[in-house]
Design a protein around this motif. Structure first.
Motif, PDB file in Angstrom:
ATOM      1  N   LEU A   6      32.204  27.230  42.639  1.00 13.18           N
ATOM      2  CA  LEU A   6      31.165  27.940  41.906  1.00 13.18           C
ATOM      3  C   LEU A   6      31.163  29.420  42.279  1.00 13.18           C
ATOM      4  O   LEU A   6      31.052  30.293  41.407  1.00 13.18           O
ATOM      5  N   ALA A   7      31.340  29.733  43.562  1.00 12.63           N
ATOM      6  CA  ALA A   7      31.385  31.131  44.000  1.00 12.63           C
ATOM      7  C   ALA A   7      32.591  31.846  43.403  1.00 12.63           C
ATOM      8  O   ALA A   7      32.499  33.008  42.975  1.00 12.63           O
ATOM      9  N   THR A   8      33.725  31.178  43.328  1.00 15.21           N
ATOM     10  CA  THR A   8      34.938  31.775  42.748  1.00 15.21           C
ATOM     11  C   THR A   8      34.740  32.065  41.270  1.00 15.21           C
ATOM     12  O   THR A   8      35.088  33.155  40.782  1.00 15.21           O
ATOM     13  N   VAL A   9      34.177  31.133  40.533  1.00 15.26           N
ATOM     14  CA  VAL A   9      33.924  31.337  39.108  1.00 15.26           C
ATOM     15  C   VAL A   9      32.924  32.472  38.912  1.00 15.26           C
ATOM     16  O   VAL A   9      33.119  33.356  38.057  1.00 15.26           O
ATOM     17  N   LEU A  10      31.873  32.482  39.691  1.00 13.24           N
ATOM     18  CA  LEU A  10      30.859  33.530  39.584  1.00 13.24           C
ATOM     19  C   LEU A  10      31.448  34.901  39.913  1.00 13.24           C
ATOM     20  O   LEU A  10      31.205  35.887  39.205  1.00 13.24           O
ATOM     21  N   LEU A  11      32.250  34.996  40.979  1.00 17.22           N
ATOM     22  CA  LEU A  11      32.892  36.259  41.332  1.00 17.22           C
ATOM     23  C   LEU A  11      33.855  36.714  40.233  1.00 17.22           C
ATOM     24  O   LEU A  11      33.945  37.907  39.929  1.00 17.22           O
ATOM     25  N   ASN A  12      34.551  35.784  39.645  1.00 10.42           N
ATOM     26  CA  ASN A  12      35.470  36.108  38.555  1.00 10.42           C
ATOM     27  C   ASN A  12      34.709  36.693  37.366  1.00 10.42           C
ATOM     28  O   ASN A  12      35.123  37.702  36.783  1.00 10.42           O
ATOM     29  N   VAL A  13      33.596  36.084  37.011  1.00 12.52           N
ATOM     30  CA  VAL A  13      32.783  36.580  35.890  1.00 12.52           C
ATOM     31  C   VAL A  13      32.233  37.968  36.215  1.00 12.52           C
ATOM     32  O   VAL A  13      32.282  38.881  35.372  1.00 12.52           O
ATOM     33  N   LEU A  19      34.850  45.358  35.462  1.00 13.12           N
ATOM     34  CA  LEU A  19      36.082  46.008  35.008  1.00 13.12           C
ATOM     35  C   LEU A  19      36.106  46.273  33.502  1.00 13.12           C
ATOM     36  O   LEU A  19      36.973  46.992  33.013  1.00 13.12           O
ATOM     37  N   ARG A  20      35.166  45.712  32.770  1.00 15.61           N
ATOM     38  CA  ARG A  20      35.128  45.892  31.311  1.00 15.61           C
ATOM     39  C   ARG A  20      35.069  47.372  30.889  1.00 15.61           C
ATOM     40  O   ARG A  20      35.826  47.780  30.009  1.00 15.61           O
ATOM     41  N   PRO A  21      34.241  48.228  31.516  1.00 16.09           N
ATOM     42  CA  PRO A  21      34.241  49.649  31.135  1.00 16.09           C
ATOM     43  C   PRO A  21      35.580  50.341  31.405  1.00 16.09           C
ATOM     44  O   PRO A  21      36.015  51.188  30.627  1.00 16.09           O
ATOM     45  N   LEU A  22      36.250  49.948  32.470  1.00 17.08           N
ATOM     46  CA  LEU A  22      37.559  50.525  32.757  1.00 17.08           C
ATOM     47  C   LEU A  22      38.584  50.097  31.707  1.00 17.08           C
ATOM     48  O   LEU A  22      39.395  50.913  31.242  1.00 17.08           O
ATOM     49  N   ALA A  23      38.539  48.853  31.303  1.00 13.70           N
ATOM     50  CA  ALA A  23      39.437  48.368  30.247  1.00 13.70           C
ATOM     51  C   ALA A  23      39.137  49.074  28.929  1.00 13.70           C
ATOM     52  O   ALA A  23      40.061  49.446  28.188  1.00 13.70           O
TER      53      ALA A  23
END
Length: 161
Positions: A6-13, A19-23
């Motif tokens: 759950l922590a991995t999925v949350l960190l990924n989201v 990073l969306r503004p950089l993309a």
């Protein structure tokens, strides 16, 4: 195990959201054409990306100004060279007419070269008047030299890479 998943999925989201503004800035820079000011990246969502965006716009403006200046220079140079080339051709025609027979082939080759240069000037003028961007392509020196005549001079080309 479930907590780490759950922590991995949350960190990924969260990482993707950060990073969306950089993309988005990256895509805006890719679409940016400095000769079309309206295509400049505008209004980043992150304050830390604003200096990068501003730098890209400034660089684009300087690049566009340089392109405009170079186009103006080339168009002016083509106009300025057209009249002297016509004068050179006229002088070569007169020299060819009055020259002894042994000099005529050399004068004719010189006149043909001046005519080719005149055609280059006309092509430059046409290109800049049309506003169409030049189409770049790869060619070899042999492709350029093949149609040219050098009289007794022989050229040999080697492909040394």
């Amino acid at each position: 195990l479930w907590a780490s998943l759950l922590a991995t999925v949350l960190l990924n989201v969260l990482l993707r959201r950060e990073l969306r503004p950089l993309a988005a800035l990256s895509h805006a820079v890719q679409r940016y054409d400095p000769l079309v000011p309206a295509s400049a990246p505008m209004g980043t969502a992150r304050a830390e990306l604003e200096p990068i965006e501003r730098s890209v716009r400034d660089l684009g403006q300087r690049l566009a100004q340089r392109v405009i200046t170079e186009r103006a220079f080339t168009a002016h140079a083509a106009h300025a060279l057209r009249t002297p080339l016509a004068g050179i051709d006229a002088q070569l025609a007169m020299a060819h007419k009055e020259a002894p027979p042994e000099l005529r082939p050399r004068l004719e080759r010189t006149r043909q070269a001046a005519t080719r240069l005149s055609h280059v000037m006309q092509a430059l003028l046409g290109m800049f008047r049309s506003g169409v961007e030049p189409q770049r392509r790869v060619f070899t020196l042999a492709d350029i030299l093949a149609p040219l005549s050098f009289g007794e001079l022989q050229l040999s080309l080697s492909d040394d890479g």
